[in-house]
Design a protein around this motif. Structure first.
Motif, PDB file in Angstrom:
ATOM      1  N   ARG A  93       0.834  -1.161  -0.151  1.00 35.63           N
ATOM      2  CA  ARG A  93      -0.133  -0.011   0.052  1.00 35.63           C
ATOM      3  C   ARG A  93       0.835   1.192  -0.152  1.00 35.63           C
ATOM      4  O   ARG A  93       2.089   1.016   0.455  1.00 35.63           O
ATOM      5  N   MET A  94       0.283   2.257  -0.537  1.00 36.84           N
ATOM      6  CA  MET A  94       0.932   3.703  -0.409  1.00 36.84           C
ATOM      7  C   MET A  94       0.784   4.436   1.098  1.00 36.84           C
ATOM      8  O   MET A  94      -0.264   4.415   1.468  1.00 36.84           O
ATOM      9  N   GLU A  95       2.020   4.805   1.719  1.00 35.47           N
ATOM     10  CA  GLU A  95       1.791   5.344   3.035  1.00 35.47           C
ATOM     11  C   GLU A  95       1.629   6.778   2.804  1.00 35.47           C
ATOM     12  O   GLU A  95       2.052   7.288   1.475  1.00 35.47           O
ATOM     13  N   ASP A  96       1.453   7.687   3.709  1.00 34.61           N
ATOM     14  CA  ASP A  96       1.467   8.982   3.870  1.00 34.61           C
ATOM     15  C   ASP A  96       2.665   9.632   3.168  1.00 34.61           C
ATOM     16  O   ASP A  96       3.885   9.183   3.551  1.00 34.61           O
ATOM     17  N   GLY A  97       2.456  10.368   2.290  1.00 34.22           N
ATOM     18  CA  GLY A  97       3.567  11.080   1.795  1.00 34.22           C
ATOM     19  C   GLY A  97       4.412  10.310   0.477  1.00 34.22           C
ATOM     20  O   GLY A  97       5.162  11.014  -0.215  1.00 34.22           O
ATOM     21  N   GLU A  98       3.907   9.336   0.213  1.00 31.54           N
ATOM     22  CA  GLU A  98       4.260   8.430  -0.949  1.00 31.54           C
ATOM     23  C   GLU A  98       3.438   8.942  -2.203  1.00 31.54           C
ATOM     24  O   GLU A  98       2.349   9.091  -1.764  1.00 31.54           O
ATOM     25  N   THR A  99       4.139   9.044  -3.322  1.00 34.62           N
ATOM     26  CA  THR A  99       3.435   9.428  -4.569  1.00 34.62           C
ATOM     27  C   THR A  99       3.873   8.486  -5.508  1.00 34.62           C
ATOM     28  O   THR A  99       4.867   7.665  -5.449  1.00 34.62           O
ATOM     29  N   LEU A 100       2.850   8.291  -6.436  1.00 37.05           N
ATOM     30  CA  LEU A 100       3.000   7.201  -7.517  1.00 37.05           C
ATOM     31  C   LEU A 100       4.254   7.588  -8.507  1.00 37.05           C
ATOM     32  O   LEU A 100       5.163   6.850  -8.784  1.00 37.05           O
ATOM     33  N   ALA A 101       4.501   9.137  -8.582  1.00 37.89           N
ATOM     34  CA  ALA A 101       5.591   9.416  -9.432  1.00 37.89           C
ATOM     35  C   ALA A 101       6.996   8.888  -8.565  1.00 37.89           C
ATOM     36  O   ALA A 101       7.960   8.574  -9.234  1.00 37.89           O
ATOM     37  N   GLY A 102       7.016   9.001  -7.269  1.00 38.83           N
ATOM     38  CA  GLY A 102       8.055   8.691  -6.471  1.00 38.83           C
ATOM     39  C   GLY A 102       8.469   7.325  -6.484  1.00 38.83           C
ATOM     40  O   GLY A 102       9.395   6.881  -6.663  1.00 38.83           O
ATOM     41  N   LEU A 103       7.404   6.287  -6.443  1.00 41.86           N
ATOM     42  CA  LEU A 103       7.315   5.191  -6.607  1.00 41.86           C
ATOM     43  C   LEU A 103       7.766   4.561  -7.979  1.00 41.86           C
ATOM     44  O   LEU A 103       8.648   3.766  -7.901  1.00 41.86           O
ATOM     45  N   LEU A 104       7.422   5.154  -8.975  1.00 40.03           N
ATOM     46  CA  LEU A 104       7.981   4.726 -10.226  1.00 40.03           C
ATOM     47  C   LEU A 104       9.235   5.082 -10.313  1.00 40.03           C
ATOM     48  O   LEU A 104      10.158   4.515 -11.271  1.00 40.03           O
ATOM     49  N   ALA A 105       9.879   6.197  -9.765  1.00 43.22           N
ATOM     50  CA  ALA A 105      11.245   6.690  -9.839  1.00 43.22           C
ATOM     51  C   ALA A 105      12.069   5.853  -9.197  1.00 43.22           C
ATOM     52  O   ALA A 105      13.016   5.384  -9.890  1.00 43.22           O
ATOM     53  N   GLU A 106      11.641   5.277  -8.074  1.00 39.05           N
ATOM     54  CA  GLU A 106      12.453   4.292  -7.396  1.00 39.05           C
ATOM     55  C   GLU A 106      12.375   2.871  -8.191  1.00 39.05           C
ATOM     56  O   GLU A 106      13.688   2.290  -8.228  1.00 39.05           O
ATOM     57  N   TYR A 107      11.259   2.480  -8.603  1.00 34.14           N
ATOM     58  CA  TYR A 107      11.299   1.209  -9.600  1.00 34.14           C
ATOM     59  C   TYR A 107      12.155   1.291 -10.791  1.00 34.14           C
ATOM     60  O   TYR A 107      12.876   0.316 -10.995  1.00 34.14           O
TER      61      TYR A 107
END
Length: 176
Positions: A93-107
């Motif tokens: 799940r996405m936690e507070d402060g996480e964004t889809l853009a940030g998660l995709l950048a990490e990926y």
């Protein structure tokens, strides 16, 4: 790397084929989450813990851990520890402060790391003993090839989950 012809040894060709297939599966994930808001990416549409942003997060985390396993072996995770279990569930799940853009950048960073590490291996026979866990045979080992096949299978499985979640969310389909 997509669509390029690889010349060289059988190991080079096999390595390139595995990395190409993994990137294709990652591409399915990226395509599925296209044009979503952070709110949509964090929405659960089924009874499972999964949301689309969580799938991206989970896949990045899992791929990073498995590729590092190729180099370092068993990280000593205690699967009976409630904090370990909670961390695993939080990866869906996405936690507070996480964004889809940030998660995709990490990926994307994980994908680059995977490619660099796998291309730096002498061959795909590099092997590590699997950690003790009820889902692994006792004293079993996996080669880098086994790990890559596992990561590809996990990514493909979660691409299917993502397609169902996205279709339920707003009717969009990845395939079909």
């Amino acid at each position: 790397m997509m669509g390029t012809q690889v010349q060289g040894t059988t190991v080079d060709v096999e390595r390139a084929a595995l990395l190409r297939m993994l990137e294709e599966m990652r591409g399915n994930i990226r395509y599925t989450v296209r044009n979503l808001t952070d709110g949509q990416a964090g929405e659960r549409t089924t009874t499972s813990e999964l949301c689309l942003g969580g799938v991206v997060k989970h896949l990045a985390r899992g791929e990073r851990q498995w590729v590092r396993f190729i180099l370092d072996g068993d990280p000593g995770i205690d699967y009976s520890d409630p904090e370990v279990v909670a961390g695993h569930l939080a990866s869906f799940r996405m936690e507070d402060g996480e964004t889809l853009a940030g998660l995709l950048a990490e990926y994307a960073e994980v994908a680059e790391e995977t490619e660099r590490i796998v291309n730096g291996l002498p061959d795909l026979e590099v092997s590590q003993k699997l950690p003790p866990a009820p889902w692994f045979a006792e004293d079993a080992s996996w080669t880098a090839r086994d790990v890559l096949l596992h990561v590809i299978a996990e990514t493909a499985q979660h691409a299917g989950h993502s397609d169902i979640i996205r279709e339920t969310l707003d009717g969009q389909k990845t395939m079909g």
